[in-house]
Write a protein that holds these residues in place. Sequence first.
Motif, PDB file in Angstrom:
ATOM      1  N   ASP A   1     -12.076  -2.281  -5.827  1.00 25.07           N
ATOM      2  CA  ASP A   1     -12.399  -0.894  -5.505  1.00 25.07           C
ATOM      3  C   ASP A   1     -13.900  -0.748  -5.249  1.00 25.07           C
ATOM      4  OD1 ASP A   1     -13.687  -0.784  -7.978  1.00 25.07           O
ATOM      5  OD2 ASP A   1     -12.043   0.293  -8.967  1.00 25.07           O
ATOM      6  N   MET A   2     -14.335   0.450  -4.970  1.00 34.19           N
ATOM      7  CA  MET A   2     -15.745   0.664  -4.609  1.00 34.19           C
ATOM      8  C   MET A   2     -16.701   0.392  -5.758  1.00 34.19           C
ATOM      9  SD  MET A   2     -15.769   1.268  -1.445  1.00 34.19           S
ATOM     10  CE  MET A   2     -17.409   1.926  -1.140  1.00 34.19           C
TER      11      MET A   2
ATOM     12  N   VAL B   1      -4.832  -3.454  -9.166  1.00 32.49           N
ATOM     13  CA  VAL B   1      -3.507  -3.871  -8.718  1.00 32.49           C
ATOM     14  C   VAL B   1      -2.807  -2.660  -8.123  1.00 32.49           C
ATOM     15  CG1 VAL B   1      -1.297  -4.866  -9.388  1.00 32.49           C
ATOM     16  CG2 VAL B   1      -3.386  -5.628 -10.522  1.00 32.49           C
ATOM     17  N   MET B   2      -2.362  -2.791  -6.897  1.00 31.18           N
ATOM     18  CA  MET B   2      -1.685  -1.680  -6.233  1.00 31.18           C
ATOM     19  C   MET B   2      -0.282  -1.521  -6.810  1.00 31.18           C
ATOM     20  SD  MET B   2      -1.417  -1.097  -2.134  1.00 31.18           S
ATOM     21  CE  MET B   2      -0.694   0.403  -1.478  1.00 31.18           C
ATOM     22  N   PRO B   3       0.100  -0.327  -7.259  1.00 30.16           N
ATOM     23  CA  PRO B   3       1.442  -0.129  -7.825  1.00 30.16           C
ATOM     24  C   PRO B   3       2.527  -0.487  -6.806  1.00 30.16           C
ATOM     25  CG  PRO B   3       0.038   1.747  -8.317  1.00 30.16           C
ATOM     26  CD  PRO B   3      -0.708   0.906  -7.329  1.00 30.16           C
ATOM     27  N   GLY B   4       3.546  -1.186  -7.281  1.00 28.00           N
ATOM     28  CA  GLY B   4       4.614  -1.620  -6.396  1.00 28.00           C
ATOM     29  C   GLY B   4       5.354  -0.473  -5.731  1.00 28.00           C
TER      30      GLY B   4
ATOM     31  N   GLN C   1       2.042   7.694   1.694  1.00 27.74           N
ATOM     32  CA  GLN C   1       0.944   6.993   1.020  1.00 27.74           C
ATOM     33  C   GLN C   1       0.055   6.329   2.075  1.00 27.74           C
ATOM     34  OE1 GLN C   1       0.273   6.730  -2.346  1.00 27.74           O
ATOM     35  NE2 GLN C   1       2.001   8.047  -2.883  1.00 27.74           N
ATOM     36  N   ILE C   2      -1.165   6.015   1.695  1.00 26.92           N
ATOM     37  CA  ILE C   2      -2.080   5.262   2.544  1.00 26.92           C
ATOM     38  C   ILE C   2      -2.640   4.105   1.719  1.00 26.92           C
ATOM     39  CG2 ILE C   2      -2.724   7.257   3.960  1.00 26.92           C
ATOM     40  CD1 ILE C   2      -5.351   7.380   2.362  1.00 26.92           C
ATOM     41  N   TRP C   3      -3.190   3.120   2.425  1.00 29.72           N
ATOM     42  CA  TRP C   3      -3.844   2.028   1.705  1.00 29.72           C
ATOM     43  C   TRP C   3      -5.035   2.555   0.922  1.00 29.72           C
ATOM     44  CZ3 TRP C   3      -0.879  -1.883   1.348  1.00 29.72           C
ATOM     45  CH2 TRP C   3      -0.156  -2.421   2.409  1.00 29.72           C
ATOM     46  N   PRO C   4      -5.297   2.027  -0.269  1.00 26.15           N
ATOM     47  CA  PRO C   4      -6.459   2.482  -1.031  1.00 26.15           C
ATOM     48  C   PRO C   4      -7.764   2.047  -0.367  1.00 26.15           C
ATOM     49  CG  PRO C   4      -5.397   0.634  -2.132  1.00 26.15           C
ATOM     50  CD  PRO C   4      -4.504   1.019  -1.000  1.00 26.15           C
ATOM     51  N   VAL C   5      -8.836   2.738  -0.708  1.00 25.04           N
ATOM     52  CA  VAL C   5     -10.163   2.384  -0.200  1.00 25.04           C
ATOM     53  C   VAL C   5     -10.668   1.182  -0.992  1.00 25.04           C
ATOM     54  CG1 VAL C   5     -12.532   3.168   0.122  1.00 25.04           C
ATOM     55  CG2 VAL C   5     -10.631   4.765   0.453  1.00 25.04           C
ATOM     56  N   CYS C   6     -11.036   0.133  -0.283  1.00 31.23           N
ATOM     57  CA  CYS C   6     -11.510  -1.070  -0.969  1.00 31.23           C
ATOM     58  C   CYS C   6     -12.979  -1.313  -0.667  1.00 31.23           C
ATOM     59  CB  CYS C   6     -10.677  -2.292  -0.556  1.00 31.23           C
ATOM     60  SG  CYS C   6     -10.862  -2.775   1.164  1.00 31.23           S
TER      61      CYS C   6
ATOM     62  N   PRO D   1     -16.159  -2.768   0.877  1.00 26.85           N
ATOM     63  CA  PRO D   1     -16.388  -3.406   2.177  1.00 26.85           C
ATOM     64  C   PRO D   1     -17.059  -4.770   2.008  1.00 26.85           C
ATOM     65  CG  PRO D   1     -17.999  -1.661   1.839  1.00 26.85           C
ATOM     66  CD  PRO D   1     -17.027  -1.599   0.676  1.00 26.85           C
ATOM     67  N   GLN D   2     -16.256  -5.725   1.610  1.00 27.48           N
ATOM     68  CA  GLN D   2     -16.774  -7.061   1.286  1.00 27.48           C
ATOM     69  C   GLN D   2     -15.699  -8.091   1.648  1.00 27.48           C
ATOM     70  OE1 GLN D   2     -18.859  -7.906  -2.578  1.00 27.48           O
ATOM     71  NE2 GLN D   2     -16.991  -9.071  -2.999  1.00 27.48           N
ATOM     72  N   ILE D   3     -16.129  -9.250   2.112  1.00 23.78           N
ATOM     73  CA  ILE D   3     -15.162 -10.263   2.501  1.00 23.78           C
ATOM     74  C   ILE D   3     -14.314 -10.661   1.284  1.00 23.78           C
ATOM     75  CG2 ILE D   3     -16.510 -11.164   4.426  1.00 23.78           C
ATOM     76  CD1 ILE D   3     -17.457 -13.414   2.595  1.00 23.78           C
ATOM     77  N   GLY D   4     -13.033 -10.913   1.545  1.00 26.88           N
ATOM     78  CA  GLY D   4     -12.121 -11.326   0.482  1.00 26.88           C
ATOM     79  C   GLY D   4     -11.801 -10.244  -0.520  1.00 26.88           C
ATOM     80  N   ALA D   5     -11.880  -8.978  -0.101  1.00 25.64           N
ATOM     81  CA  ALA D   5     -11.694  -7.874  -1.053  1.00 25.64           C
ATOM     82  C   ALA D   5     -10.230  -7.592  -1.361  1.00 25.64           C
ATOM     83  CB  ALA D   5     -12.359  -6.611  -0.518  1.00 25.64           C
ATOM     84  N   VAL D   6      -9.321  -8.098  -0.540  1.00 28.21           N
ATOM     85  CA  VAL D   6      -7.896  -7.813  -0.707  1.00 28.21           C
ATOM     86  C   VAL D   6      -7.125  -9.125  -0.750  1.00 28.21           C
ATOM     87  CG1 VAL D   6      -5.874  -6.683   0.310  1.00 28.21           C
ATOM     88  CG2 VAL D   6      -8.132  -5.621   0.533  1.00 28.21           C
ATOM     89  N   SER D   7      -6.136  -9.207  -1.617  1.00 30.18           N
ATOM     90  CA  SER D   7      -5.275 -10.392  -1.641  1.00 30.18           C
ATOM     91  C   SER D   7      -3.842  -9.982  -1.930  1.00 30.18           C
ATOM     92  CB  SER D   7      -5.752 -11.402  -2.691  1.00 30.18           C
ATOM     93  OG  SER D   7      -5.630 -10.873  -3.993  1.00 30.18           O
ATOM     94  N   VAL D   8      -2.927 -10.714  -1.300  1.00 28.89           N
ATOM     95  CA  VAL D   8      -1.491 -10.494  -1.501  1.00 28.89           C
ATOM     96  C   VAL D   8      -0.905 -11.794  -2.041  1.00 28.89           C
ATOM     97  CG1 VAL D   8       0.705  -9.861  -0.455  1.00 28.89           C
ATOM     98  CG2 VAL D   8      -1.440  -8.889   0.446  1.00 28.89           C
ATOM     99  N   THR D   9      -0.289 -11.743  -3.212  1.00 24.94           N
ATOM    100  CA  THR D   9       0.369 -12.899  -3.805  1.00 24.94           C
ATOM    101  C   THR D   9       1.874 -12.740  -3.609  1.00 24.94           C
ATOM    102  OG1 THR D   9      -1.387 -13.085  -5.477  1.00 24.94           O
ATOM    103  CG2 THR D   9       0.683 -14.254  -5.914  1.00 24.94           C
ATOM    104  N   PHE D  10       2.506 -13.791  -3.078  1.00 23.02           N
ATOM    105  CA  PHE D  10       3.929 -13.684  -2.764  1.00 23.02           C
ATOM    106  C   PHE D  10       4.611 -15.031  -2.922  1.00 23.02           C
ATOM    107  CE2 PHE D  10       1.698 -14.745   1.098  1.00 23.02           C
ATOM    108  CZ  PHE D  10       2.533 -15.631   1.782  1.00 23.02           C
ATOM    109  N   ASP D  11       5.921 -14.968  -3.136  1.00 23.90           N
ATOM    110  CA  ASP D  11       6.762 -16.166  -3.201  1.00 23.90           C
ATOM    111  C   ASP D  11       7.466 -16.339  -1.869  1.00 23.90           C
ATOM    112  OD1 ASP D  11       6.083 -16.692  -5.848  1.00 23.90           O
ATOM    113  OD2 ASP D  11       7.753 -15.512  -6.645  1.00 23.90           O
ATOM    114  N   ALA D  12       7.466 -17.579  -1.381  1.00 21.48           N
ATOM    115  CA  ALA D  12       8.096 -17.872  -0.104  1.00 21.48           C
ATOM    116  C   ALA D  12       8.930 -19.138  -0.221  1.00 21.48           C
ATOM    117  CB  ALA D  12       7.042 -18.026   0.999  1.00 21.48           C
TER     118      ALA D  12
END
Length: 207
Positions: free
Chosen positions: A103-104, A110-113, A133-138, A140-151
């Motif tokens: 966040d700022m 962690v974004m609620p599911g 809903q909209i995406w939260p304000v993060c 402004p920095q590289i690598g600020a968002v990540s998504v963890t998932f099973d594939a």
Amino acid sequence: MPLQLVTPPSEEPVSLWEAKLHLRVDFDEDDMLIASLITAARQAAETLTGRQFTTARWKQVLDCFPGPSQMGVPAGQAFSLPGHAILLFKTPVQSVVSINYLDMGSALQVMPGATYTVDNACEPARITPVYGQIWPVCLPQIGAVSVTFDAGYGSAAQVPEGIKSWIKLRVGSLYAHREEIAVLSRGRVEALPFIDGLLDPYKVAFV
């Protein structure tokens, strides 16, 4: 798109026994070599197709949430790739474990599911905020968002036979020719054109 392997697969799509049966090897001295060739062939196939075969956990890193943040589906379109969707670059996606962002105040959140929806029926899988809903304000920095998932397809038994056949054929080639070049003494030898075609139905066109 940066992808980080968090948890590697616990098994290979092709077992050591299956590979040895294909190679017609009935001794154990080369087991370690054959096992390493299975892993190398599987990694090559995953790279060529953009897929994960047996279940593994990945993290996809972004610099920010995508935009524009328009909600809804364009009228008259049965399918779309909206500009605010996150596309996951490993398939098939089983589930999204978490979406994290800075966040700022540089605090990890962690974004609620319940605030986003995942469409893993398409390839690549899409993630957007739920309606309203909209995406939260993060930050402004590289690598600020990540998504963890099973594939992955799941267990080795669930991996398509076309993929398994390609892996076994590639293991056979690597086992027979263990150096970068092969010196042939019995005339011209050509590759069989259908081999790589075994992977064609499973290649994902990432946009």
